[in-house]
Design an enzyme around this catalytic site. Structure first.
Site, PDB file in Angstrom:
ATOM      1  N   CYS A  97      40.165  57.140  36.416  1.00 19.06           N
ATOM      2  CA  CYS A  97      39.883  58.505  35.947  1.00 19.06           C
ATOM      3  C   CYS A  97      38.528  58.979  36.447  1.00 19.06           C
ATOM      4  O   CYS A  97      38.357  60.151  36.805  1.00 19.06           O
ATOM      5  CB  CYS A  97      39.889  58.558  34.426  1.00 19.06           C
TER       6      CYS A  97
HETATM    7  C1  BEZ Z   1      41.772  53.991  34.711  1.00 16.16           C
HETATM    8  O1  BEZ Z   1      41.507  55.182  34.692  1.00 16.16           O
HETATM    9  O2  BEZ Z   1      41.187  53.227  35.452  1.00 16.16           O
HETATM   10  C2  BEZ Z   1      42.849  53.421  33.831  1.00 16.16           C
HETATM   11  C3  BEZ Z   1      43.121  53.997  32.600  1.00 16.16           C
HETATM   12  C4  BEZ Z   1      44.098  53.441  31.792  1.00 16.16           C
HETATM   13  C5  BEZ Z   1      44.817  52.338  32.218  1.00 16.16           C
HETATM   14  C6  BEZ Z   1      44.552  51.786  33.477  1.00 16.16           C
HETATM   15  C7  BEZ Z   1      43.561  52.326  34.283  1.00 16.16           C
END
Ligand code: BEZ
Length: 261
Positions: A97
């Site tokens: 994200c």
């Molecule tokens: C991420 O944004 O890295 C992420 C968020 C939730 C689960 C897996 C990865």
């Protein structure tokens, strides 16, 4: 919990009192209907599971009020006259994200040139978003110039069906809604949490939609802004000759390639 409720007819079931088994899975409720006449002590017959209608292309994007990192907004009022890219993030302070939000911020001028406003949502509150924005700006060398909605109660994530319980029953998947100036949903994308989206593709598809909205053309596979386009199959050759006086390459009668208008 099992209770008896009067409910209206469901297919193949008498409209009488039915036994309704409700299993609460976080915010999502799975409802199984069991016809009383067919009810057996140890094996209730599951007739069907209720699922919400999904938001579809051409639907009006649901309006909502929300707190954001840019203050409170009413969605339709906030985007009035613009396109919007509305996208969800599973959680604050997560790596994928962080890269997506940083890249979207870096595309700010590209969105502006296309009359598009970006807005993100994740199921944390605005104060968490504000702390996280510091990390995004530092690590991705950018300024986050669009609002992020705080949605700790998951009201907006639920309204836009961004929580897919079989993937994760509390966090959102990576949803994208592209919404036009008339508030119509023009594109939806759903990615899993572990896979970052391609925001260059989002720009590409906006270019295609804006071009095809104002010209009788469609865009071929992997098309990019400026490349040749396809004459709309709904046009006869006589009609096409008026709109495309420089002509076209007729690969097949239904596949006519012409220069970008
Ligand atoms: C991420 O944004 O890295 C992420 C968020 C939730 C689960 C897996 C990865």
């Amino acid at each position: 919990q099992t209770c008896a409720l009067p409910i209206s007819p469901i297919h193949n079931v008498d409209p009488e009192i039915l036994y309704v088994h409700i299993t609460s899975v976080s915010t999502n409720i799975e409802i199984f209907y069991t016809q009383r006449l067919l009810f057996r002590k140890h094996s209730p017959l599951k007739i069907r599971r209720e699922t919400p209608m999904s938001l579809q292309l051409g639907d009006t994007a649901p309006d909502f009020e929300a707190d954001t990192t840019h203050g409170p907004i009413r969605f339709h009022e906030w985007k009035e006259g613009s396109w919007a890219v509305f996208f969800s993030h599973p959680k604050d302070f997560t790596p994928v994200c962080t890269t997506e939000l940083g890249y979207t911020a870096a595309l700010g001028d590209e969105f502006k040139a296309r009359n598009v406003k970006a807005i993100a949502v994740s199921v944390d509150d605005v104060s968490d978003h504000n702390s996280w924005i510091g990390d995004i700006e530092e690590t991705q060398s950018t300024t986050v110039n669009f609002p992020i909605i705080g949605d700790p109660e998951r009201k907006i994530a639920t309204l836009y069906q961004m929580i897919h319980p079989q993937a994760n029953d509390t966090l959102t998947v990576r949803s994208v809604f592209i919404i036009d100036t008339n508030n119509k949903i023009r594109l939806t994308l759903t990615y899993p949490a572990s896979t970052g989206r391609n925001f260059d593709e989002i720009l590409r598809v906006i270019d295609s939609m804006q071009l095809t909205d104002s010209n009788k053309v469609a865009t071929p596979v992997n098309w990019k802004q400026g490349e040749d386009v396809i004459i709309s199959p709904s046009l006869s050759n006589d009609e096409a000759a008026e709109l495309f006086p420089d002509g076209w390459d007729e690969v097949r009668p239904y596949l006519r390639i012409t220069k970008h208008p």
